[in-house]
Design a protein around this motif. Structure first.
Motif, PDB file in Angstrom:
ATOM      1  N   CYS A 147      10.903   7.880  -6.394  1.00 38.42           N
ATOM      2  CA  CYS A 147      11.388   8.639  -5.230  1.00 38.42           C
ATOM      3  C   CYS A 147      10.664   8.126  -3.990  1.00 38.42           C
ATOM      4  O   CYS A 147       9.725   8.761  -3.508  1.00 38.42           O
ATOM      5  CB  CYS A 147      11.128  10.132  -5.450  1.00 38.42           C
ATOM      6  SG  CYS A 147      11.728  11.179  -4.110  1.00 38.42           S
ATOM      7  N   PRO A 148      11.062   6.978  -3.465  1.00 34.47           N
ATOM      8  CA  PRO A 148      10.324   6.322  -2.385  1.00 34.47           C
ATOM      9  C   PRO A 148      10.072   7.191  -1.161  1.00 34.47           C
ATOM     10  O   PRO A 148       9.026   7.080  -0.528  1.00 34.47           O
ATOM     11  CB  PRO A 148      11.217   5.123  -2.033  1.00 34.47           C
ATOM     12  CG  PRO A 148      12.001   4.865  -3.273  1.00 34.47           C
ATOM     13  CD  PRO A 148      12.240   6.202  -3.897  1.00 34.47           C
ATOM     14  N   ALA A 149      11.014   8.067  -0.810  1.00 31.11           N
ATOM     15  CA  ALA A 149      10.874   8.855   0.418  1.00 31.11           C
ATOM     16  C   ALA A 149       9.727   9.851   0.362  1.00 31.11           C
ATOM     17  O   ALA A 149       9.285  10.336   1.402  1.00 31.11           O
ATOM     18  CB  ALA A 149      12.183   9.590   0.713  1.00 31.11           C
ATOM     19  N   ALA A 150       9.220  10.144  -0.820  1.00 43.40           N
ATOM     20  CA  ALA A 150       8.159  11.147  -0.943  1.00 43.40           C
ATOM     21  C   ALA A 150       6.879  10.730  -0.220  1.00 43.40           C
ATOM     22  O   ALA A 150       6.100  11.576   0.215  1.00 43.40           O
ATOM     23  CB  ALA A 150       7.866  11.415  -2.416  1.00 43.40           C
ATOM     24  N   ALA A 151       6.651   9.428  -0.093  1.00 44.17           N
ATOM     25  CA  ALA A 151       5.428   8.943   0.558  1.00 44.17           C
ATOM     26  C   ALA A 151       5.589   8.777   2.058  1.00 44.17           C
ATOM     27  O   ALA A 151       4.617   8.417   2.739  1.00 44.17           O
ATOM     28  CB  ALA A 151       5.001   7.610  -0.065  1.00 44.17           C
ATOM     29  N   VAL A 152       6.761   9.055   2.600  1.00 41.79           N
ATOM     30  CA  VAL A 152       7.019   8.833   4.024  1.00 41.79           C
ATOM     31  C   VAL A 152       6.115   9.659   4.931  1.00 41.79           C
ATOM     32  O   VAL A 152       5.559   9.130   5.907  1.00 41.79           O
ATOM     33  CB  VAL A 152       8.507   9.067   4.354  1.00 41.79           C
ATOM     34  CG1 VAL A 152       8.743   9.147   5.861  1.00 41.79           C
ATOM     35  CG2 VAL A 152       9.351   7.952   3.757  1.00 41.79           C
ATOM     36  N   PRO A 153       5.910  10.971   4.692  1.00 41.42           N
ATOM     37  CA  PRO A 153       5.021  11.726   5.584  1.00 41.42           C
ATOM     38  C   PRO A 153       3.609  11.136   5.667  1.00 41.42           C
ATOM     39  O   PRO A 153       3.042  11.045   6.759  1.00 41.42           O
ATOM     40  CB  PRO A 153       5.011  13.126   4.960  1.00 41.42           C
ATOM     41  CG  PRO A 153       6.326  13.237   4.274  1.00 41.42           C
ATOM     42  CD  PRO A 153       6.571  11.869   3.712  1.00 41.42           C
ATOM     43  N   ALA A 154       3.051  10.724   4.535  1.00 41.96           N
ATOM     44  CA  ALA A 154       1.705  10.145   4.550  1.00 41.96           C
ATOM     45  C   ALA A 154       1.689   8.808   5.283  1.00 41.96           C
ATOM     46  O   ALA A 154       0.745   8.503   6.024  1.00 41.96           O
ATOM     47  CB  ALA A 154       1.188   9.980   3.124  1.00 41.96           C
ATOM     48  N   LEU A 155       2.718   7.994   5.087  1.00 41.97           N
ATOM     49  CA  LEU A 155       2.796   6.718   5.799  1.00 41.97           C
ATOM     50  C   LEU A 155       2.925   6.941   7.308  1.00 41.97           C
ATOM     51  O   LEU A 155       2.337   6.201   8.103  1.00 41.97           O
ATOM     52  CB  LEU A 155       3.988   5.904   5.284  1.00 41.97           C
ATOM     53  CG  LEU A 155       3.788   5.226   3.928  1.00 41.97           C
ATOM     54  CD1 LEU A 155       5.115   4.710   3.382  1.00 41.97           C
ATOM     55  CD2 LEU A 155       2.780   4.087   4.037  1.00 41.97           C
ATOM     56  N   CYS A 156       3.675   7.958   7.696  1.00 42.32           N
ATOM     57  CA  CYS A 156       3.805   8.276   9.123  1.00 42.32           C
ATOM     58  C   CYS A 156       2.480   8.780   9.685  1.00 42.32           C
ATOM     59  O   CYS A 156       2.144   8.507  10.844  1.00 42.32           O
ATOM     60  CB  CYS A 156       4.908   9.315   9.336  1.00 42.32           C
ATOM     61  SG  CYS A 156       6.574   8.642   9.086  1.00 42.32           S
ATOM     62  N   ALA A 157       1.720   9.492   8.869  1.00 42.56           N
ATOM     63  CA  ALA A 157       0.395   9.930   9.303  1.00 42.56           C
ATOM     64  C   ALA A 157      -0.520   8.725   9.516  1.00 42.56           C
ATOM     65  O   ALA A 157      -1.318   8.696  10.467  1.00 42.56           O
ATOM     66  CB  ALA A 157      -0.203  10.883   8.269  1.00 42.56           C
ATOM     67  N   VAL A 158      -0.416   7.719   8.643  1.00 45.91           N
ATOM     68  CA  VAL A 158      -1.187   6.485   8.817  1.00 45.91           C
ATOM     69  C   VAL A 158      -0.785   5.807  10.121  1.00 45.91           C
ATOM     70  O   VAL A 158      -1.634   5.346  10.895  1.00 45.91           O
ATOM     71  CB  VAL A 158      -0.967   5.534   7.622  1.00 45.91           C
ATOM     72  CG1 VAL A 158      -1.595   4.165   7.899  1.00 45.91           C
ATOM     73  CG2 VAL A 158      -1.559   6.129   6.354  1.00 45.91           C
ATOM     74  N   LEU A 159       0.518   5.748  10.386  1.00 46.62           N
ATOM     75  CA  LEU A 159       1.015   5.172  11.647  1.00 46.62           C
ATOM     76  C   LEU A 159       0.380   5.874  12.842  1.00 46.62           C
ATOM     77  O   LEU A 159      -0.124   5.229  13.769  1.00 46.62           O
ATOM     78  CB  LEU A 159       2.542   5.288  11.697  1.00 46.62           C
ATOM     79  CG  LEU A 159       3.274   4.755  12.929  1.00 46.62           C
ATOM     80  CD1 LEU A 159       4.734   4.434  12.582  1.00 46.62           C
ATOM     81  CD2 LEU A 159       3.273   5.729  14.110  1.00 46.62           C
ATOM     82  N   LEU A 160       0.397   7.200  12.829  1.00 43.58           N
ATOM     83  CA  LEU A 160      -0.131   7.968  13.958  1.00 43.58           C
ATOM     84  C   LEU A 160      -1.627   7.744  14.158  1.00 43.58           C
ATOM     85  O   LEU A 160      -2.098   7.627  15.291  1.00 43.58           O
ATOM     86  CB  LEU A 160       0.156   9.458  13.746  1.00 43.58           C
ATOM     87  CG  LEU A 160       1.640   9.860  13.788  1.00 43.58           C
ATOM     88  CD1 LEU A 160       1.814  11.298  13.325  1.00 43.58           C
ATOM     89  CD2 LEU A 160       2.204   9.676  15.194  1.00 43.58           C
ATOM     90  N   CYS A 161      -2.366   7.696  13.055  1.00 50.83           N
ATOM     91  CA  CYS A 161      -3.810   7.455  13.159  1.00 50.83           C
ATOM     92  C   CYS A 161      -4.093   6.102  13.792  1.00 50.83           C
ATOM     93  O   CYS A 161      -4.904   5.987  14.727  1.00 50.83           O
ATOM     94  CB  CYS A 161      -4.461   7.548  11.781  1.00 50.83           C
ATOM     95  SG  CYS A 161      -4.565   9.207  11.103  1.00 50.83           S
ATOM     96  N   HIS A 162      -3.428   5.063  13.295  1.00 53.17           N
ATOM     97  CA  HIS A 162      -3.631   3.725  13.856  1.00 53.17           C
ATOM     98  C   HIS A 162      -3.196   3.678  15.319  1.00 53.17           C
ATOM     99  O   HIS A 162      -3.893   3.093  16.162  1.00 53.17           O
ATOM    100  CB  HIS A 162      -2.841   2.690  13.051  1.00 53.17           C
ATOM    101  CG  HIS A 162      -3.505   2.264  11.782  1.00 53.17           C
ATOM    102  ND1 HIS A 162      -4.790   1.788  11.741  1.00 53.17           N
ATOM    103  CD2 HIS A 162      -3.047   2.235  10.493  1.00 53.17           C
ATOM    104  CE1 HIS A 162      -5.112   1.461  10.494  1.00 53.17           C
ATOM    105  NE2 HIS A 162      -4.076   1.739   9.721  1.00 53.17           N
ATOM    106  N   ARG A 163      -2.072   4.307  15.611  1.00 49.99           N
ATOM    107  CA  ARG A 163      -1.565   4.281  16.993  1.00 49.99           C
ATOM    108  C   ARG A 163      -2.549   4.948  17.952  1.00 49.99           C
ATOM    109  O   ARG A 163      -2.839   4.423  19.031  1.00 49.99           O
ATOM    110  CB  ARG A 163      -0.204   4.982  17.057  1.00 49.99           C
ATOM    111  CG  ARG A 163       0.495   4.843  18.412  1.00 49.99           C
ATOM    112  CD  ARG A 163       1.698   5.754  18.495  1.00 49.99           C
ATOM    113  NE  ARG A 163       1.293   7.168  18.538  1.00 49.99           N
ATOM    114  CZ  ARG A 163       2.165   8.181  18.553  1.00 49.99           C
ATOM    115  NH1 ARG A 163       3.466   7.927  18.509  1.00 49.99           N
ATOM    116  NH2 ARG A 163       1.728   9.421  18.614  1.00 49.99           N
TER     117      ARG A 163
END
Length: 316
Positions: free
Chosen positions: A222-238
């Motif tokens: 279920c690939p979409a399940a990890a999307v919130p955490a990946l978006c959180a990683v994006l926000l931290c780096h940004r």
């Protein structure tokens, strides 16, 4: 035809759409896009497929064939390598160190986490509510009235809990359940998203990068399940002024949202990626066009930013 305006230009009006804000009647986000607990409601790799997808029938069939080949079942091995006694002012308990390794290949991202016996007991109680028949042959190590802190007892329980995890993982509906996933990832994710909300980006990123590989392995179907955490990683780096790393995390998240234009993260993520691409001198026009096409197929009256959406995760 005139080229699209770029972010920051006088004519830039922002993205055409972003994700619709929740109404006052909707429950707040509490974690990844997982179904409610239950034997027939475990994670499904087909969940979240947009009904408004522009793909033809043949393209959809080819897409799912590729998905099945790509998101293969990942086999994991659970080892409780050690245990220690921890004493606090009003309590004393044993903490077990769990190591999770992917079998069949060298695993550079083995997960290391710690859980108390009470955490295992909560998992067992939750599983009995929805998987009583499925786990009837799985023995849960009982707590004794005395001797729980004796070295021999701790070693015996460590081996029993390791076997318990392995038996649970062998049951398909259990290993795909919210209960099992939450046991292995939720404490770290809750702390990470709490740090994100508090603006503690380095600590949030440290926790996310530690737990994300395990979450991805547990939800490979279920690939979409990890999307919130990946978006959180994006926000931290940004927010730490690392746009290249943020963009890389966003690409991984978008990859998991293929054919899922109706997903609540799709538009806010694309909006963030447009801006990052422009900052990095990358092709932002194609991303902006995807955002506009998504709006044409699925109009939304009010937008919400990626950060506004992501910080709502793991509130409870």
């Amino acid at each position: 035809m005139a080229s699209p305006e770029h972010p920051g230009s006088p004519g830039w009006k922002g993205p055409v759409t972003q994700c619709t804000a929740r109404t006052q009647h909707e429950a707040p986000a509490t974690g990844p896009d997982l179904p409610h607990p239950g034997p027939e409601r475990h994670l499904d790799m087909h969940s979240g497929l947009s009904s408004n997808s522009s793909m033809t029938t043949r393209e959809l069939q080819q897409y799912w064939q590729n998905e099945k080949c790509r998101w293969k079942h990942v086999k994991l091995l659970f080892e409780i390598a050690s245990a220690r006694i921890e004493e606090r002012k009003v309590s004393k308990f044993v903490v077990y160190q769990i190591i999770v390794i992917q079998t069949g290949s060298f695993d550079n991202n083995k997960a290391v986490l710690e859980r108390r016996y009470s955490d295992f007991a909560k998992l067992q109680k939750a599983l009995l509510k929805t998987f009583k028949e499925e786990i009837e042959d799985v023995e849960f190590p009982r707590k004794h009235l005395t001797g729980n802190f004796a070295e021999e007892m701790i070693c015996e329980r460590r081996r029993a809990l390791q076997e318990y995890l392995g038996l649970l993982y062998a049951i398909r509906c259990v290993r795909r359940s919210r209960e099992f996933l939450d046991f292995l990832t939720r404490p770290e994710l809750r702390e990470a998203f709490g740090c994100l909300r508090a603006g503690q980006y380095p600590r949030a990123l440290e926790l996310l990068l530690r737990v994300l590989p395990l979450q991805e392995k547990l939800t490979a179907h279920c690939p979409a399940a990890a999307v919130p955490a990946l978006c959180a990683v994006l926000l931290c780096h940004r927010d730490l002024d690392r746009p290249a790393e943020a963009f890389a995390a966003g690409e991984r998240a978008l990859q998991r949202l293929q054919a899922r234009e109706g997903h609540r993260y799709y538009a806010p993520l694309l909006d963030a990626m447009v801006r990052l691409a422009y900052t990095l001198g990358k092709d932002f026009v194609s991303l902006q066009e995807r955002l506009e096409e998504s709006q044409l197929r699925r109009p939304t009256p009010r937008g919400i930013t990626l950060k506004e959406l992501t910080v709502r995760e793991y509130l409870h």
